[in-house]
Design an enzyme around this catalytic site. Structure first.
Site, mmCIF file in Angstrom:
data_model
loop_
_atom_site.group_PDB
_atom_site.id
_atom_site.type_symbol
_atom_site.label_atom_id
_atom_site.label_comp_id
_atom_site.label_asym_id
_atom_site.label_seq_id
_atom_site.Cartn_x
_atom_site.Cartn_y
_atom_site.Cartn_z
ATOM 1 N N HIS A 53 71.874 64.021 103.959
ATOM 2 C CA HIS A 53 72.150 64.840 105.153
ATOM 3 C C HIS A 53 71.650 66.248 104.920
ATOM 4 O O HIS A 53 71.200 66.587 103.818
ATOM 5 C CB HIS A 53 73.629 64.790 105.544
ATOM 6 C CG HIS A 53 74.581 65.439 104.578
ATOM 7 N ND1 HIS A 53 74.816 64.955 103.317
ATOM 8 C CD2 HIS A 53 75.362 66.545 104.694
ATOM 9 C CE1 HIS A 53 75.699 65.722 102.712
ATOM 10 N NE2 HIS A 53 76.044 66.701 103.513
ATOM 11 N N HIS A 55 72.833 69.395 104.772
ATOM 12 C CA HIS A 55 73.501 70.564 104.186
ATOM 13 C C HIS A 55 72.740 71.096 102.963
ATOM 14 O O HIS A 55 72.184 70.320 102.175
ATOM 15 C CB HIS A 55 74.946 70.230 103.814
ATOM 16 C CG HIS A 55 75.828 70.100 105.023
ATOM 17 N ND1 HIS A 55 77.013 69.402 105.010
ATOM 18 C CD2 HIS A 55 75.688 70.590 106.282
ATOM 19 C CE1 HIS A 55 77.574 69.467 106.220
ATOM 20 N NE2 HIS A 55 76.780 70.178 107.009
ATOM 21 N N ASP A 57 73.593 72.300 100.120
ATOM 22 C CA ASP A 57 73.953 71.881 98.753
ATOM 23 C C ASP A 57 73.418 70.482 98.436
ATOM 24 O O ASP A 57 73.606 69.980 97.324
ATOM 25 C CB ASP A 57 75.469 71.965 98.517
ATOM 26 C CG ASP A 57 76.284 71.043 99.395
ATOM 27 O OD1 ASP A 57 76.057 71.044 100.630
ATOM 28 O OD2 ASP A 57 77.147 70.304 98.867
ATOM 29 N N HIS A 58 72.710 69.865 99.401
ATOM 30 C CA HIS A 58 72.080 68.560 99.187
ATOM 31 C C HIS A 58 70.560 68.629 99.298
ATOM 32 O O HIS A 58 69.870 67.659 98.972
ATOM 33 C CB HIS A 58 72.631 67.533 100.187
ATOM 34 C CG HIS A 58 74.110 67.330 100.035
ATOM 35 N ND1 HIS A 58 74.668 66.182 99.526
ATOM 36 C CD2 HIS A 58 75.148 68.169 100.271
ATOM 37 C CE1 HIS A 58 75.982 66.326 99.474
ATOM 38 N NE2 HIS A 58 76.306 67.517 99.923
ATOM 39 N N HIS A 109 80.358 63.124 109.085
ATOM 40 C CA HIS A 109 80.291 64.429 108.405
ATOM 41 C C HIS A 109 79.208 65.278 109.078
ATOM 42 O O HIS A 109 79.433 66.424 109.438
ATOM 43 C CB HIS A 109 79.999 64.195 106.934
ATOM 44 C CG HIS A 109 79.835 65.434 106.111
ATOM 45 N ND1 HIS A 109 80.877 66.302 105.839
ATOM 46 C CD2 HIS A 109 78.742 65.962 105.494
ATOM 47 C CE1 HIS A 109 80.421 67.303 105.099
ATOM 48 N NE2 HIS A 109 79.139 67.120 104.876
ATOM 49 N N ASP A 131 78.201 62.914 101.487
ATOM 50 C CA ASP A 131 79.517 63.493 101.798
ATOM 51 C C ASP A 131 80.275 62.661 102.827
ATOM 52 O O ASP A 131 81.082 63.187 103.591
ATOM 53 C CB ASP A 131 79.356 64.925 102.327
ATOM 54 C CG ASP A 131 78.946 65.915 101.246
ATOM 55 O OD1 ASP A 131 78.863 65.517 100.069
ATOM 56 O OD2 ASP A 131 78.699 67.092 101.590
ATOM 57 N N HIS A 169 80.217 64.722 95.425
ATOM 58 C CA HIS A 169 81.092 65.798 94.917
ATOM 59 C C HIS A 169 82.198 65.234 94.038
ATOM 60 O O HIS A 169 82.694 64.132 94.279
ATOM 61 C CB HIS A 169 81.756 66.570 96.068
ATOM 62 C CG HIS A 169 80.820 67.414 96.864
ATOM 63 N ND1 HIS A 169 80.516 68.711 96.527
ATOM 64 C CD2 HIS A 169 80.114 67.135 97.989
ATOM 65 C CE1 HIS A 169 79.666 69.208 97.426
ATOM 66 N NE2 HIS A 169 79.399 68.272 98.314
HETATM 67 ZN ZN LIG Z 1 78.131 68.486 99.986
HETATM 68 ZN ZN LIG Z 2 77.792 68.051 103.485
#
Ligand SMILES: [Zn+2]
Ligand SMILES: [Zn+2]
Length: 257
Positions: A53, A55, A57-58, A109, A131, A169
């Protein structure tokens, strides 16, 4: 095939799968941990990057890794992504050196979130679920509805029980604190919480986790079970059907400290 969890940021894992010659990584939010691993394994070539996805942090490390390795990037077709990639969606099959990875659409998400499932020869299957599903919990609903997330989790829960769930995570201990508040008499959950505390005390990941374990302990996969549904209803009398129960459970977790 070997499966490795590379820690990133404070609580992300970048999952790396390799066969001693080729590697793929999932959701590299930063490039450095992957580049470091590749330097330590100079005979292994990173050739594929999977993204679940949009975001940061990915996705934050994708450009860095592409310029270092020329790896191909396979990412959700329905997500707004700040990078060049080949779009994948439900029904697509990715062939990676004999391993077939199935793409599953799992919105909730984010609106276009995907997961990847496959079974390396002679090994238990792997699921890269970003996530969407966490051990003992699930992702927050930033873009999707409770009905979408419940449907996505139902589809993941229907995969083979020996699937190794590779979440993005390390949220397990805080999720289990909530799970125990919802489902205090679940003996499988109590035992699992003890084993996860022991792992974290040694600085070890709690992941991957068998899907069959999640089916026994994760309240978000068990929102229809009598114990979880009753606990939710005692808190929110409006939780009268499956979707309302799931929505109330997710709202309870958002407020839980
Ligand atoms: Zn994440
Ligand atoms: Zn995420």
């Amino acid at each position: 095939m070997k499966l490795i969890a590379l820690p990133a940021f404070s609580d992300n894992y970048i999952w790396l799968l390799h066969d001693d010659h080729h590697a793929l990584v999932v959701d590299p939010g930063e490039g450095a941990p992957v580049r470091q691993w590749l330097q330590q394994h100079p005979h292994v070539q990173l050739d594929t990057i999977l993204v679940t996805h949009h975001h940061a942090d990915h996705t934050g490390g994708v450009a860095d890794l592409v310029s270092a390795t020329q790896a191909r990037v396979l990412a959700p077709a329905m997500e707004p992504l700040p990078l060049a990639s080949t779009g994948v969606q439900e029904g697509d099959l990715i062939d990676w050196h004999g391993l077939n990875l199935k793409v599953l659409d799992v919105p909730g998400h984010t609106a276009g979130h995907v997961a990847f499932w496959g079974q390396p020869a002679g090994q238990d299957p792997v699921l890269f679920c970003g996530d969407t599903l966490f051990s003992g919990g699930c992702g927050r609903l930033f873009e999707g509805t409770p009905a979408q997330m419940l449907d996505s989790l139902d589809r993941l829960a229907a995969l083979p029980g020996d699937t190794r769930v590779c979440c993005a995570h390390e949220y397990t201990l805080s999720n289990l604190k909530f799970a125990l508040a919802v489902d205090p008499d679940n003996t499988a959950l109590q035992a699992y919480a003890r084993s996860c505390h022991a792992l974290r005390d040694q600085g070890l990941p709690t992941l991957p986790v068998a899907l069959s374990t999640e089916q026994a302990i994760n309240p978000f996969l068990r929102s229809r079970s009598p114990s979880v549904a009753t606990a939710v209803k005692n808190r929110d009398a409006q939780a009268l059907d499956d979707i309302a129960t799931f929505a109330a459970l997710r709202a309870w977790k958002n407020e839980f400290r």
